[in-house]
Motif scaffolding. Sequence first.
Motif, PDB file in Angstrom:
ATOM      1  N   PRO A 280       0.793  -1.150  -0.043  1.00 54.85           N
ATOM      2  CA  PRO A 280      -0.020   0.059   0.159  1.00 54.85           C
ATOM      3  C   PRO A 280       0.786   1.438  -0.063  1.00 54.85           C
ATOM      4  N   TYR A 281       2.214   1.133   0.079  1.00 50.61           N
ATOM      5  CA  TYR A 281       3.050   2.443   0.493  1.00 50.61           C
ATOM      6  C   TYR A 281       3.779   2.833  -0.674  1.00 50.61           C
ATOM      7  N   ARG A 282       4.211   3.956  -0.810  1.00 52.35           N
ATOM      8  CA  ARG A 282       4.971   4.494  -1.896  1.00 52.35           C
ATOM      9  C   ARG A 282       6.468   3.835  -1.704  1.00 52.35           C
ATOM     10  N   LYS A 283       7.288   3.533  -2.841  1.00 50.24           N
ATOM     11  CA  LYS A 283       8.335   2.765  -2.648  1.00 50.24           C
ATOM     12  C   LYS A 283       9.456   3.576  -1.900  1.00 50.24           C
ATOM     13  N   SER A 284       9.313   4.946  -2.215  1.00 49.06           N
ATOM     14  CA  SER A 284      10.401   5.749  -1.466  1.00 49.06           C
ATOM     15  C   SER A 284      10.103   5.949   0.022  1.00 49.06           C
ATOM     16  N   ALA A 288      12.778   4.609   2.833  1.00 48.57           N
ATOM     17  CA  ALA A 288      13.231   5.679   4.055  1.00 48.57           C
ATOM     18  C   ALA A 288      12.958   4.865   5.305  1.00 48.57           C
ATOM     19  N   VAL A 289      11.830   3.919   5.606  1.00 47.62           N
ATOM     20  CA  VAL A 289      11.555   3.482   6.614  1.00 47.62           C
ATOM     21  C   VAL A 289      12.411   2.409   6.972  1.00 47.62           C
ATOM     22  N   SER A 290      12.943   1.384   5.714  1.00 48.68           N
ATOM     23  CA  SER A 290      13.773   0.240   5.988  1.00 48.68           C
ATOM     24  C   SER A 290      15.144   0.707   6.002  1.00 48.68           C
ATOM     25  N   GLY A 393      12.168  10.784  -4.031  1.00 50.00           N
ATOM     26  CA  GLY A 393      11.099  10.153  -4.519  1.00 50.00           C
ATOM     27  C   GLY A 393      10.360  10.721  -5.591  1.00 50.00           C
ATOM     28  N   GLY A 394      10.066  11.993  -5.422  1.00 50.64           N
ATOM     29  CA  GLY A 394       9.369  12.729  -6.508  1.00 50.64           C
ATOM     30  C   GLY A 394       9.980  12.683  -7.952  1.00 50.64           C
ATOM     31  N   PRO A 395      11.138  13.141  -7.942  1.00 50.12           N
ATOM     32  CA  PRO A 395      11.875  13.125  -9.302  1.00 50.12           C
ATOM     33  C   PRO A 395      11.958  11.792  -9.883  1.00 50.12           C
ATOM     34  N   ARG A 396      12.340  10.793  -9.190  1.00 50.65           N
ATOM     35  CA  ARG A 396      12.231   9.371  -9.724  1.00 50.65           C
ATOM     36  C   ARG A 396      11.017   9.059 -10.195  1.00 50.65           C
ATOM     37  N   GLU A 397      10.074   9.340  -9.396  1.00 49.69           N
ATOM     38  CA  GLU A 397       8.581   8.869  -9.862  1.00 49.69           C
ATOM     39  C   GLU A 397       8.218   9.622 -11.104  1.00 49.69           C
ATOM     40  N   ARG A 398       8.738  10.837 -11.252  1.00 48.26           N
ATOM     41  CA  ARG A 398       8.438  11.748 -12.680  1.00 48.26           C
ATOM     42  C   ARG A 398       9.190  11.024 -13.680  1.00 48.26           C
ATOM     43  N   ARG A 399      10.589  10.598 -13.790  1.00 46.58           N
ATOM     44  CA  ARG A 399      11.291   9.763 -14.550  1.00 46.58           C
ATOM     45  C   ARG A 399      10.607   8.726 -15.121  1.00 46.58           C
TER      46      ARG A 399
END
Length: 415
Positions: A280-284, A288-290, A393-399
């Motif tokens: 359910p969670y974003r990869k970034s 970050a949690v891991s 996370g944001g720039p990666r998702e846009r790429r």
Amino acid sequence: MRGLRRWWDDTAGGLPATFWYLWSGLLVNRAGAFALLFLSLYLTSARGASPSLAGLVVGAYGIGGAGGTLLGGVLADRWGRRSTLLAAHLAAAGLMAALAFSRHLAVIAALAALVGVAHSMPGPAFVAAIVDVVPEARRSRAFNLQFWAFNLGMAVASLLAGVLAEASFLALFLVDAGATLTAAVVIALKVPETLDRRAVTPRAVLGRRPGLHTALTDRTFLAFVGLTFLLAVLTMQTSTIMPLAMRADGLRPTAYGLVVALGGALIVAGQLFVPKLIEPYRKSTVLAVSTGLMALGFGTLTVADGLPLYLGAAVVWTVGQMLAAPPNAQINADLAPPELRARYQSVFYLTFPAASFVAPALGGLSLEHLGERHWLVVGGLGLCAAAGHLLAGGPRERRVAALRAAARRPEEVRR
């Protein structure tokens, strides 16, 4: 029974047959890759090499591995995944057999470097082939199973290596060669070529002419590689610096073995449950949690002075490793243009030999001068990596979105 079947469908359902043959080849490959675990012992006890010379020979294997990673990536994109996997496995089997019968240290060193090349070549091709055949929605499951197979294979290898090394070093190398050859047979009979030579990403998305230099100059990708390097440096603490810290705390080698065994057991027992947990969670966010958990685990060693605290810390950082494996592999695959998948994989895989050098070299100095505060530095690196994943996370998702859109255009034209 229905609950078990539902769990299996959630964990591994819907994956194509080719993936399972690749997975089987990887498992056999890792389970049989045990001779190099005892190479230094073989050189000192059976070939009369000094510890320093044995270290140089083992280092030659590592240098060959770095070169093999890049070579495997280039060949997998040019020759194809299947051809590269077959060539690498057949070469590794032959070189390992030659190593079994070699007597001169110079020849052994040369063969060790070549084995390093052959052992590292399949990595980018394996991952690129998995991305080729597994639908995007199921790749997280596929990479989770790949990580599980890798660790299960290494656990089996560690057990077999000890038994065979006590019986015969010759058998150790020959059984290793036989396992590698078995993996080659599985690939030859069951794995088709997965490279789609029609896949071309427009230069407007890449910003440059495609090639290995594309991966080496892709800022979004290199930022992710840098964060993965920090994660690898943390992971390498368990095999490089932690044994020294445990010895300084008066703990015996058996205690270190118990800590390492606990981590391996947790991965083998629990890794298959990870995809459902993180889905359910974003990869970034997951990364970050891991990474934060790994930072907490290693940071705890600042106050560890007995086995119970080391075991508790190992649980924390191993959970972090388990959570990180699927999204880390999937982001790496998502950032690669289709025609450069293996090249991107090869650059990504360079983080691990780099970390295997940096972690002991700088970690030893840090432990010597900072003592237990070394683990505060390690924890701080982990927290920096966790923050980096949130920011990137944001720039990666846009790429990734741009690459997916570019990949759909040729498909629409062909229709």
